[in-house]
Design a protein around this motif. Structure first.
Motif, mmCIF file in Angstrom:
data_model
loop_
_atom_site.group_PDB
_atom_site.id
_atom_site.type_symbol
_atom_site.label_atom_id
_atom_site.label_comp_id
_atom_site.label_asym_id
_atom_site.label_seq_id
_atom_site.Cartn_x
_atom_site.Cartn_y
_atom_site.Cartn_z
ATOM 1 N N ASN A 73 37.955 55.265 23.483
ATOM 2 C CA ASN A 73 37.998 54.603 24.968
ATOM 3 C C ASN A 73 37.314 55.648 25.719
ATOM 4 O O ASN A 73 36.626 54.965 26.836
ATOM 5 C CB ASN A 73 39.406 54.271 25.184
ATOM 6 C CG ASN A 73 39.961 53.247 24.656
ATOM 7 O OD1 ASN A 73 39.427 52.321 24.046
ATOM 8 N ND2 ASN A 73 41.424 53.501 24.426
ATOM 9 N N ASN A 102 40.048 54.275 17.025
ATOM 10 C CA ASN A 102 40.451 53.607 17.991
ATOM 11 C C ASN A 102 41.426 54.213 18.921
ATOM 12 O O ASN A 102 42.466 53.569 19.335
ATOM 13 C CB ASN A 102 40.908 52.097 17.595
ATOM 14 C CG ASN A 102 41.146 51.448 18.701
ATOM 15 O OD1 ASN A 102 40.795 51.323 19.821
ATOM 16 N ND2 ASN A 102 42.356 50.411 18.404
ATOM 17 N N TRP A 148 27.736 47.288 23.970
ATOM 18 C CA TRP A 148 29.216 47.711 24.304
ATOM 19 C C TRP A 148 30.315 46.577 24.327
ATOM 20 O O TRP A 148 31.180 46.688 23.704
ATOM 21 C CB TRP A 148 28.897 48.096 25.793
ATOM 22 C CG TRP A 148 30.088 48.584 26.374
ATOM 23 C CD1 TRP A 148 30.690 49.816 26.305
ATOM 24 C CD2 TRP A 148 31.212 47.909 27.275
ATOM 25 N NE1 TRP A 148 31.933 49.999 27.213
ATOM 26 C CE2 TRP A 148 32.034 48.954 27.717
ATOM 27 C CE3 TRP A 148 31.185 46.694 27.685
ATOM 28 C CZ2 TRP A 148 33.087 48.277 28.663
ATOM 29 C CZ3 TRP A 148 32.210 46.126 28.653
ATOM 30 C CH2 TRP A 148 33.190 47.005 29.097
ATOM 31 N N VAL A 160 36.746 45.711 17.396
ATOM 32 C CA VAL A 160 37.867 46.852 17.223
ATOM 33 C C VAL A 160 39.051 45.967 16.538
ATOM 34 O O VAL A 160 39.196 44.974 17.035
ATOM 35 C CB VAL A 160 38.090 47.315 18.529
ATOM 36 C CG1 VAL A 160 39.388 48.549 18.046
ATOM 37 C CG2 VAL A 160 36.990 48.283 18.975
ATOM 38 N N GLN A 179 35.382 53.815 16.541
ATOM 39 C CA GLN A 179 36.024 52.238 16.187
ATOM 40 C C GLN A 179 37.410 52.523 15.237
ATOM 41 O O GLN A 179 38.507 52.031 15.557
ATOM 42 C CB GLN A 179 35.355 51.095 15.876
ATOM 43 C CG GLN A 179 34.479 50.589 16.885
ATOM 44 C CD GLN A 179 34.058 49.244 16.230
ATOM 45 O OE1 GLN A 179 33.426 49.469 15.175
ATOM 46 N NE2 GLN A 179 33.782 48.210 17.093
ATOM 47 N N LEU A 205 37.353 40.956 28.779
ATOM 48 C CA LEU A 205 36.156 41.249 28.852
ATOM 49 C C LEU A 205 35.348 40.201 29.235
ATOM 50 O O LEU A 205 34.244 40.170 29.924
ATOM 51 C CB LEU A 205 35.540 41.525 27.430
ATOM 52 C CG LEU A 205 36.040 43.070 26.871
ATOM 53 C CD1 LEU A 205 35.984 43.118 25.418
ATOM 54 C CD2 LEU A 205 35.018 44.187 27.690
ATOM 55 N N HIS A 220 33.462 46.372 21.377
ATOM 56 C CA HIS A 220 34.685 46.102 21.930
ATOM 57 C C HIS A 220 35.233 44.983 20.905
ATOM 58 O O HIS A 220 36.460 44.883 20.734
ATOM 59 C CB HIS A 220 34.941 45.811 23.405
ATOM 60 C CG HIS A 220 35.058 46.942 24.322
ATOM 61 N ND1 HIS A 220 36.198 47.756 24.098
ATOM 62 C CD2 HIS A 220 34.314 47.452 25.201
ATOM 63 C CE1 HIS A 220 36.269 48.628 25.078
ATOM 64 N NE2 HIS A 220 35.003 48.437 25.784
ATOM 65 N N MET A 225 33.639 54.943 25.125
ATOM 66 C CA MET A 225 33.214 53.678 25.776
ATOM 67 C C MET A 225 32.900 53.794 27.126
ATOM 68 O O MET A 225 31.972 53.072 27.625
ATOM 69 C CB MET A 225 34.201 52.528 25.280
ATOM 70 C CG MET A 225 33.999 52.230 23.445
ATOM 71 S SD MET A 225 32.648 51.658 23.116
ATOM 72 C CE MET A 225 32.730 49.684 23.421
ATOM 73 N N SER A 246 29.637 52.956 29.217
ATOM 74 C CA SER A 246 29.235 51.944 30.108
ATOM 75 C C SER A 246 28.890 52.567 31.642
ATOM 76 O O SER A 246 28.274 52.071 32.282
ATOM 77 C CB SER A 246 30.423 50.943 30.462
ATOM 78 O OG SER A 246 31.585 51.808 31.135
ATOM 79 N N GLN A 271 42.193 41.615 24.862
ATOM 80 C CA GLN A 271 40.933 42.183 25.186
ATOM 81 C C GLN A 271 39.952 41.302 25.531
ATOM 82 O O GLN A 271 38.880 41.522 26.338
ATOM 83 C CB GLN A 271 40.657 43.232 24.147
ATOM 84 C CG GLN A 271 41.545 44.583 24.109
ATOM 85 C CD GLN A 271 41.076 45.203 25.253
ATOM 86 O OE1 GLN A 271 39.904 45.692 25.450
ATOM 87 N NE2 GLN A 271 42.232 45.885 26.082
#
Ligand code: TRP
Ligand code: ZN
Length: 877
Positions: free
Chosen positions: A732, A727, A752, A759, A724, A771, A756, A735, A739, A767
């Motif tokens: 990414n 970043n 997860w 961050v 993080q 999400l 997110h 991450m 997932s 974001q």
């Protein structure tokens, strides 16, 4: 809105001896038939029975078998009133409810193909009309009828006494709970599960059948919960002489749940996140939490169920005591040092903030609008601190004698906090009348310490003054009884006893000012007070950085070393912000802190102590930004956040090689994963070092390899938290991989979402919006809402506190939607917005602006109304 007051308590005039409930379950229309055997307690009282009810469709009501017509009872939004009643009678009430549209998750709800109840605090009234108050204790018999294929398991409290098949593919089970209980301990679960079964033999050789119900296919993840349950049962027998009382103990894990877990008699319902665990999917922290929450709910069987609360103002009677008991259990199972540090961090970051806010309340509140708003860090965690202080004052034997007397006197009753204190007092012949102010007074006392030295007599004197800032509800505050654990270190590190010490290592302060003296000591001796956080107070005592370094090297108490290091970090943050030294000139930061803190003088000591991973991990963890703000109020939180980063870089400037060498040594000897304290400590230090090192570009590659080589969730999460910081694409990619690996597991995916949400990025708000459209996200699932929106509000300092106020506005917009779906969860997540008191004026204005927008919203829930209106009122004072 209606305010309830503690002092308005009135005993019930009727009681319900027996309840016979029949549930005919269907998601869209469930019929509940309730047969109550009622008797009037007070022959002189009015002959009218006022039952509670909420959102119920009344189908029929019969008095002693005869149907009442509409002129014979009164129905309002929240009550059913029946008049002209005999001394004893039966009332048969049929209601209809709609579980599938119940998104509040209180009462009977239907989610993930499971029927489930949550009745604490006042949820039972959403099932049927009842005396929904904890001082009405009844024997429950419950028959559940439902479709056999969709709901093969039909569970309720106590023992199954009957079951059978019915026409149309339906079946039924009847349960009987021989122990009288208040309605908030009633539970019903119907669904399809896998069951892990075991047996526990109690100290008196009774066999108890243990069952853990989990989602189908997850049986392998139930073992840790089962082990935790057996350990809890054994521990309570050994420690407090308390044995389980029924023949069966059931735990059900569900995905939709407002809180952590619920102690319903013989049938605990758990948030699945506090049951399911295996090394690949759960972190060390998850394993710890599961063990302690299983214990907490189990311990409630005595502290809560056998002896319950007279009214909800007494909530800390069961919660403070049960939290204290689960803390003691965790100390015996894991490691006392890091447990205590965790508890103190909760007090300093969250409870102190609550006490400074408009929601400040005593551990036994005096006024409540919505009871759900009082399941707080004050009632739970400060409540546990108050019990802990009694333990400190009375000693272990005295404390246990008090607990024994409490059960001798009150088993089977619903009682008050005063009853508990009286038992403690009487068992020990110890006057606790002054001490009991801790129950009635809100706020965090501040203790100021001044030191003086008499050269001739070689006498060191500490002058203490305590003061609790006033609150609008309590314009006058009184001195409290403060047990003070202390350490006086002579120059050579030897320990000196205080003249006031009666021989138990504790000095008790019970007046506004007091002094503590040490005879025949050197002027350079160092005294630390309130060690182990022996009272929940803020201490203002000056130390130079050199003195703090001395404490770290010489103290015999690891908690005291940790406090000294925290003090150094706070001093550093203060120094940097006072002198406007920022990250933009890190070499200036390094120079300044090098001269000011002199941490390099710890180099040899740290090197030696790398073999104590638990202590080192704690020492190298900076205070949370919230607790920094507590210690340094009225500063810009973003500046404090930046100061933390600058201090971290300074730490690396002094210790980079030491950190790197030890990180590499630790990962070189990685064992096969086990949740076991030695490993936990090593993984913790490994994670702390990785996160420190990841602040330097030249070490960021470690994050990626840590992720790739990880064989457990603890290491995986350490890598992602380090990732993080950078970043970048790398983060990414990790991450995405995460997932892909865990997309099937709703519990794991919460991590997860939460990663997110925390961050630091400029486009964090878009974001969050993105999400929310993720197929696994749902506004109706509290775990998801907490993972995404809650993590943002509580832990994304830069995003939530963005200087333009956009973070506050975003949260507010979301709460407006959430409030009508699940007000209880909305009222929890709003907390950071109501804690504007310590912020700079510009920020306060932005936060309060959003609170006002909420208050203008028509149809605001009681839950949000109580918190928002109080907060605005405090601002306007
Ligand atoms: N009594 C529960 C505990 O601390 C708390 C709880 C669970 C709760 N679910 C709730 C409180 C819903 C209020 C509403 O163990
Ligand atoms: Zn509890």
């Amino acid at each position: 809105m209606q305010v309830k007051k503690r002092l308005d308590y009135q005993a019930p005039t009727f009681t319900i001896d027996n309840v016979n409930l029949a549930f005919d379950l269907a998601p869209d229309a469930t019929h509940v038939t309730s047969q109550l055997t009622v008797s009037r307690i007070d022959p002189n009282a009015l002959d009218e029975l006022i039952l509670d009810g909420h959102d119920l469709a009344l189908i029929s009501i019969l008095l002693d078998g005869v149907t009442l017509n509409e002129s014979q009872y009164d129905l309002s939004d929240n009550n059913l009133i029946v008049r002209r009643l005999p001394a004893c009678f039966t009332l048969t009430i049929v209601t209809k409810i709609e579980p599938q549209s119940n998104t509040a998750l209180e009462g009977l709800y239907f989610a993930s193909n499971t029927f489930c109840t949550q009745c604490e605090a006042e949820g039972f009234r959403r099932i049927t009309y009842y005396l929904d108050r904890p001082d009405v204790l009844s024997v429950f018999t419950v028959t559940i009828t439902a479709d056999k294929n969709a709901y093969p398991f039909l569970l309720s409290n106590g023992n199954a006494i009957d079951s059978g098949e019915l026409p149309n593919d339906r079946h039924f089970v009847t349960w009987h709970d021989p122990f009288k209980k208040p309605a908030y301990l009633f539970a019903l679960v119907a669904g399809d599960f896998d069951v892990l079964e075991d047996v526990y033999v109690t100290r008196s050789q009774r066999e108890v059948s243990l069952q853990v119900f989990v989602e189908k296919g997850r049986l392998a993840q139930a073992n840790h919960a089962m082990d935790s349950l057996k350990k809890s049962m054994k521990w309570d027998e050994q420690t407090f002489n308390l044995e389980y009382d029924l023949d069966i103990y059931m735990i059900v894990a569900v995905d939709f749940f407002n809180m952590g877990a619920m102690e319903n008699k013989g049938l605990n319902v758990f948030n699945s996140k506090f049951v399911l665990a295996q090394p690949e999917s759960a972190t060390d922290e998850d394993f710890f939490n599961i063990e302690s929450i299983i214990a907490h709910e189990y311990f409630h069987n005595w502290t809560g169920n056998r002896v319950s609360c007279r009214d909800w103002f007494q909530l800390s009677l069961k919660e403070g005591l049960t939290v204290y008991r689960d803390q003691c259990f965790s100390d015996d199972m894991t490691s006392a040092l890091s447990n205590r540090i965790k508890q103190v961090n909760v007090m300093r970051s969250h409870q102190f903030a609550e006490d400074a806010s408009a929601m400040s309340h005593p551990i036994r509140p005096d006024e409540v609008i919505e009871m759900n708003n009082f399941y707080t860090v004050t009632v739970y965690d400060k409540g546990a601190e108050v019990i802990r202080m009694m333990h400190t004052l009375l000693g272990d034997k005295g404390f246990k004698a008090g607990i024994t007397l409490y059960f001798d006197r009150h088993d089977g009753q619903a009682v008050t906090c005063d009853d508990f204190v009286a038992a403690m007092q009487d068992a020990n012949n110890y006057d606790l009348s002054l001490f009991s102010r801790w129950y009635s007074q809100s706020g965090t006392p501040v203790v100021t310490v001044e030191q003086s030295y008499d050269n001739e007599k070689r006498l060191l004197t500490l002058q203490l003054v305590q003061n609790t800032p006033t609150t609008s509800a309590q314009p006058e505050k009184h001195p409290l009884v403060l047990p003070i654990k202390y350490e006086c270190l002579d120059v050579d590190g030897s320990l000196i006893l205080a003249n006031e010490d009666q021989g138990n290592g504790v000095v008790v302060m019970s007046t506004e000012s007091a002094s503590i003296t040490f005879s025949n000591v050197d002027e350079a001796s160092i005294v630390t007070l309130f060690n182990g956080f022996s009272a929940p107070v803020k201490v203002s005592q000056h130390f130079t950085p050199a003195q703090r370094l001395q404490i770290i090297k010489l103290s015999q108490d690891d908690f005291v070393k940790w406090e000294a290091m925290q003090g150094l970090f706070i001093q550093a943050a203060q120094h940097l912000t006072d002198h406007h030294i920022t990250l933009s000139d890190q070499s200036l930061v390094n120079h300044t802190l090098h001269d000011f803190l002199q941490l390099h003088t710890l180099h040899a000591w740290m090197d030696e102590n790398m073999s104590k991973p638990e202590l080192l991990a704690e020492l190298l963890s900076l205070p949370s930004t919230e607790s920094l703000l507590q210690a340094l109020p009225q500063r810009d939180i973003l500046q404090l956040h930046q100061a933390k980063r600058a201090i971290t870089l300074y730490l690396l400037h002094e210790f980079e090689i030491l950190f790197l060498d030890n990180y590499l040594a630790l990962i070189d000897s990685t064992p096969v994963y086990a949740y076991e304290q030695h490993q936990v400590n090593n993984r913790r230090l490994t994670g702390v070092l990785l996160q420190l090192l990841a602040h330097l570009p030249q070490h960021q590659h470690l994050t990626q390899s840590h992720f790739t080589h990880s064989n457990n969730m603890t290491d995986t999460l350490s890598s992602l938290k380090s990732g993080q910081l950078a970043n970048n694409d790398n983060f990414n990619l990790m991450m995405d991989k995460f997932s892909q690996d865990w997309g099937h597991d709703t519990v794991v995916m919460d991590k997860w979402f939460s990663l997110h949400a925390t961050v630091e990025r400029d486009d964090i708000l878009s974001q969050l919006t993105l999400l929310q459209a993720h197929p696994m996200f749902s506004i109706e699932n509290p775990n998801k809402v907490r993972a995404l929106i809650g993590s943002f509000a509580f832990f994304n300092v830069c995003g939530f506190h963005a200087t333009d106020g956009s973070g506050y506005e975003y949260l507010t917009n979301y709460l407006m939607k959430l409030d009508s779906v699940n007000a209880q969860v909305a009222a929890r997540i709003i907390t950071p917005l109501t804690q504007w008191q310590l912020h700079i004026p510009e920020r306060q204005a932005l936060m309060v602006k959003q609170l006002r927008r909420l208050l203008d919203n028509r149809g605001l829930s009681k839950d949000l109304f109580e918190k928002v209106s109080k907060s605005i009122l405090q601002f306007e004072e």
